[in-house]
Design a protein around this motif. Structure first.
Motif, PDB file in Angstrom:
ATOM      1  N   CYS A 146       0.805  -1.222   0.000  1.00  0.00           N
ATOM      2  CA  CYS A 146       0.000   0.000   0.000  1.00  0.00           C
ATOM      3  C   CYS A 146       0.839   1.274   0.000  1.00  0.00           C
ATOM      4  CB  CYS A 146      -0.926   0.015   1.220  1.00  0.00           C
ATOM      5  SG  CYS A 146      -2.185  -1.276   1.215  1.00  0.00           S
ATOM      6  N   GLU A 147       2.145   1.142   0.174  1.00  0.00           N
ATOM      7  CA  GLU A 147       2.973   2.349   0.345  1.00  0.00           C
ATOM      8  C   GLU A 147       2.916   3.288  -0.847  1.00  0.00           C
ATOM      9  OE1 GLU A 147       7.401   3.773   1.762  1.00  0.00           O
ATOM     10  OE2 GLU A 147       7.215   1.855   0.736  1.00  0.00           O
ATOM     11  N   GLN A 148       2.995   2.754  -2.068  1.00  0.00           N
ATOM     12  CA  GLN A 148       2.997   3.642  -3.232  1.00  0.00           C
ATOM     13  C   GLN A 148       1.710   4.446  -3.309  1.00  0.00           C
ATOM     14  OE1 GLN A 148       5.629   4.360  -5.314  1.00  0.00           O
ATOM     15  NE2 GLN A 148       4.180   6.007  -5.781  1.00  0.00           N
ATOM     16  N   MET A 149       0.603   3.811  -2.957  1.00  0.00           N
ATOM     17  CA  MET A 149      -0.678   4.504  -2.942  1.00  0.00           C
ATOM     18  C   MET A 149      -0.647   5.654  -1.926  1.00  0.00           C
ATOM     19  SD  MET A 149      -4.429   2.768  -2.538  1.00  0.00           S
ATOM     20  CE  MET A 149      -4.005   1.923  -1.001  1.00  0.00           C
ATOM     21  N   ALA A 150      -0.038   5.404  -0.760  1.00  0.00           N
ATOM     22  CA  ALA A 150       0.073   6.436   0.267  1.00  0.00           C
ATOM     23  C   ALA A 150       0.935   7.595  -0.228  1.00  0.00           C
ATOM     24  CB  ALA A 150       0.659   5.848   1.547  1.00  0.00           C
ATOM     25  N   LEU A 151       2.013   7.271  -0.929  1.00  0.00           N
ATOM     26  CA  LEU A 151       2.905   8.303  -1.457  1.00  0.00           C
ATOM     27  C   LEU A 151       2.232   9.105  -2.572  1.00  0.00           C
ATOM     28  CD1 LEU A 151       6.218   6.235  -1.529  1.00  0.00           C
ATOM     29  CD2 LEU A 151       5.716   8.193  -0.034  1.00  0.00           C
ATOM     30  N   ASP A 152       1.350   8.459  -3.316  1.00  0.00           N
ATOM     31  CA  ASP A 152       0.616   9.166  -4.372  1.00  0.00           C
ATOM     32  C   ASP A 152      -0.241  10.280  -3.774  1.00  0.00           C
ATOM     33  OD1 ASP A 152       1.719   7.536  -6.281  1.00  0.00           O
ATOM     34  OD2 ASP A 152      -0.033   6.207  -6.439  1.00  0.00           O
ATOM     35  N   TYR A 153      -0.803  10.019  -2.595  1.00  0.00           N
ATOM     36  CA  TYR A 153      -1.666  11.003  -1.952  1.00  0.00           C
ATOM     37  C   TYR A 153      -0.865  12.028  -1.156  1.00  0.00           C
ATOM     38  CZ  TYR A 153      -6.067   8.740  -3.116  1.00  0.00           C
ATOM     39  OH  TYR A 153      -7.144   8.253  -3.805  1.00  0.00           O
ATOM     40  N   LYS A 175       3.877   9.243   8.811  1.00  0.00           N
ATOM     41  CA  LYS A 175       3.899  10.263   9.853  1.00  0.00           C
ATOM     42  C   LYS A 175       2.782   9.932  10.827  1.00  0.00           C
ATOM     43  CE  LYS A 175       4.632  14.152  12.070  1.00  0.00           C
ATOM     44  NZ  LYS A 175       5.782  14.269  12.985  1.00  0.00           N
ATOM     45  N   ALA A 176       3.124   9.805  12.111  1.00  0.00           N
ATOM     46  CA  ALA A 176       2.134   9.438  13.134  1.00  0.00           C
ATOM     47  C   ALA A 176       1.523  10.685  13.760  1.00  0.00           C
ATOM     48  CB  ALA A 176       2.785   8.569  14.206  1.00  0.00           C
ATOM     49  N   ASP A 210       5.210  13.703   0.618  1.00  0.00           N
ATOM     50  CA  ASP A 210       6.137  14.140   1.670  1.00  0.00           C
ATOM     51  C   ASP A 210       6.111  13.241   2.897  1.00  0.00           C
ATOM     52  OD1 ASP A 210       6.958  16.323   0.152  1.00  0.00           O
ATOM     53  OD2 ASP A 210       5.375  17.610   0.948  1.00  0.00           O
ATOM     54  N   ASN A 211       4.925  12.723   3.237  1.00  0.00           N
ATOM     55  CA  ASN A 211       4.784  11.976   4.490  1.00  0.00           C
ATOM     56  C   ASN A 211       4.388  10.515   4.321  1.00  0.00           C
ATOM     57  OD1 ASN A 211       5.176  14.308   6.372  1.00  0.00           O
ATOM     58  ND2 ASN A 211       3.337  15.053   5.328  1.00  0.00           N
ATOM     59  N   GLY A 212       3.833  10.165   3.174  1.00  0.00           N
ATOM     60  CA  GLY A 212       3.380   8.785   2.998  1.00  0.00           C
ATOM     61  C   GLY A 212       2.117   8.508   3.798  1.00  0.00           C
ATOM     62  N   PHE A 213       2.116   7.414   4.541  1.00  0.00           N
ATOM     63  CA  PHE A 213       0.943   7.045   5.341  1.00  0.00           C
ATOM     64  C   PHE A 213       0.658   8.068   6.444  1.00  0.00           C
ATOM     65  CE2 PHE A 213       2.335   2.664   4.060  1.00  0.00           C
ATOM     66  CZ  PHE A 213       1.162   2.244   3.464  1.00  0.00           C
ATOM     67  N   TYR A 214      -0.624   8.261   6.726  1.00  0.00           N
ATOM     68  CA  TYR A 214      -1.071   9.010   7.905  1.00  0.00           C
ATOM     69  C   TYR A 214      -1.380   7.957   8.957  1.00  0.00           C
ATOM     70  CZ  TYR A 214      -3.774  12.360  10.741  1.00  0.00           C
ATOM     71  OH  TYR A 214      -4.250  13.172  11.761  1.00  0.00           O
ATOM     72  N   LEU A 215      -0.514   7.814   9.961  1.00  0.00           N
ATOM     73  CA  LEU A 215      -0.708   6.773  10.976  1.00  0.00           C
ATOM     74  C   LEU A 215      -1.457   7.350  12.170  1.00  0.00           C
ATOM     75  CD1 LEU A 215       1.846   4.059  12.011  1.00  0.00           C
ATOM     76  CD2 LEU A 215       0.494   5.213  13.754  1.00  0.00           C
TER      77      LEU A 215
END
Length: 281
Positions: free
Chosen positions: A17-24, A55-56, A27-32
């Protein structure tokens, strides 16, 4: 599936799922979504183990246990603490209603809008409740999709274009984990947990959460008397303003009724039908 297999599955899901997170959010990737509780700790450490970008964030509600905040600041200094623009007590006055089991506007106001427009990691598990047993590893917050990664991938382009500014893609890497899995992972990796668990707390979310049982609420009253006092003051203001017309002898009586198993739910349901109160002003 043993714990090691679950760890490997969770890490694989995060990497997929990481690439999808980076698409959105390049700068931060996943919103944890972090809470300081055991499940969000596992989520955080799995993301680190997976080597994914994230980023948490921890959304405060103004009724967070001080012990949890201190624990997070000490052990997870990189977690962003997001303070509410309005306290939950003032929000109750604005809405003319205190949160109840069936009307948990507190979650919507203080928690659920976080991560909008991003790929959000959450630590929910099917084993937690009947309601959560129906949840899946990937969902869109507007309920346009709920399923596993392979199913999502088949319709990814269609699904992603449906995600609006307030929507978010929810990823639940530990959805299949049990309580024992969580504790075995933390203890096995020598990861410190919040001391409230050692005092008998099963969950360490908001103080006097409407979803807690009566025994836990009584425990909260004794350990966090300032929160009890603030809610009594809030109930008194609602009584004085005429938004609570029940025949209470005083606000403390009303508070005790609120935390009881009966609570305000039936009363407020009747009020909605009779007065058509708008709770989302």
């Amino acid at each position: 599936m043993n714990l090691q297999s679950k760890i490997e599955y969770s890490i694989a899901l995060l990497r997929k799922c990481e690439q999808m997170a980076l698409d959105y959010d390049p700068d931060n990737g996943f919103y944890l979504a972090f809470s300081g509780g055991k499940d969000s700790q596992v989520l955080y450490h799995l993301a680190v183990m997976a080597g994914v970008k994230f980023k948490a964030h921890m959304n405060l509600t103004s009724i967070d246990p001080p012990d949890v905040i201190r624990f997070v600041k000490r052990n997870y200094p990189d977690v962003e603490l997001i303070k509410p623009k309005m306290s939950i007590y003032d929000m109750a006055l604005k809405k003319h209603i205190i949160p109840t089991r069936t009307m948990r506007w507190c979650c919507a106001e203080f928690k659920e809008m976080s991560g909008a427009g991003k790929v959000t990691l959450i630590g929910i598990r099917k084993a937690e409740s009947v309601r959560r047993s129906k949840r899946e590893e990937i969902e869109i917050s507007s309920h346009k999709f709920s399923g596993n990664f392979d199913q999502f991938s088949e319709h990814k382009e269609q699904m992603v274009t449906c995600v609006g500014g307030k929507d978010k893609i929810l990823v639940s890497p530990i959805i299949h984990w049990t309580d024992r899995d969580v504790w075995d992972f933390l203890n096995g990796n020598k990861i410190e947990h919040c001391s409230l668990y050692d005092e008998g707390y099963k969950r360490i979310g908001c103080i006097l959460c409407p979803m807690s049982n009566y025994k836990d609420k009584r425990k909260d009253c004794q350990r966090f008397p300032h929160v009890k006092r603030k809610w009594i003051q809030t109930i008194q203001k609602l009584i004085d303003a005429g938004y609570i017309n029940h025949n209470f002898t005083d606000a403390e009586f009303g508070f005790n009724w609120w935390i009881s198993d009966k609570g305000f739910d039936k009363y407020y349901a009747d009020e909605v039908l009779q007065q058509k109160i708008e709770f989302n002003e």
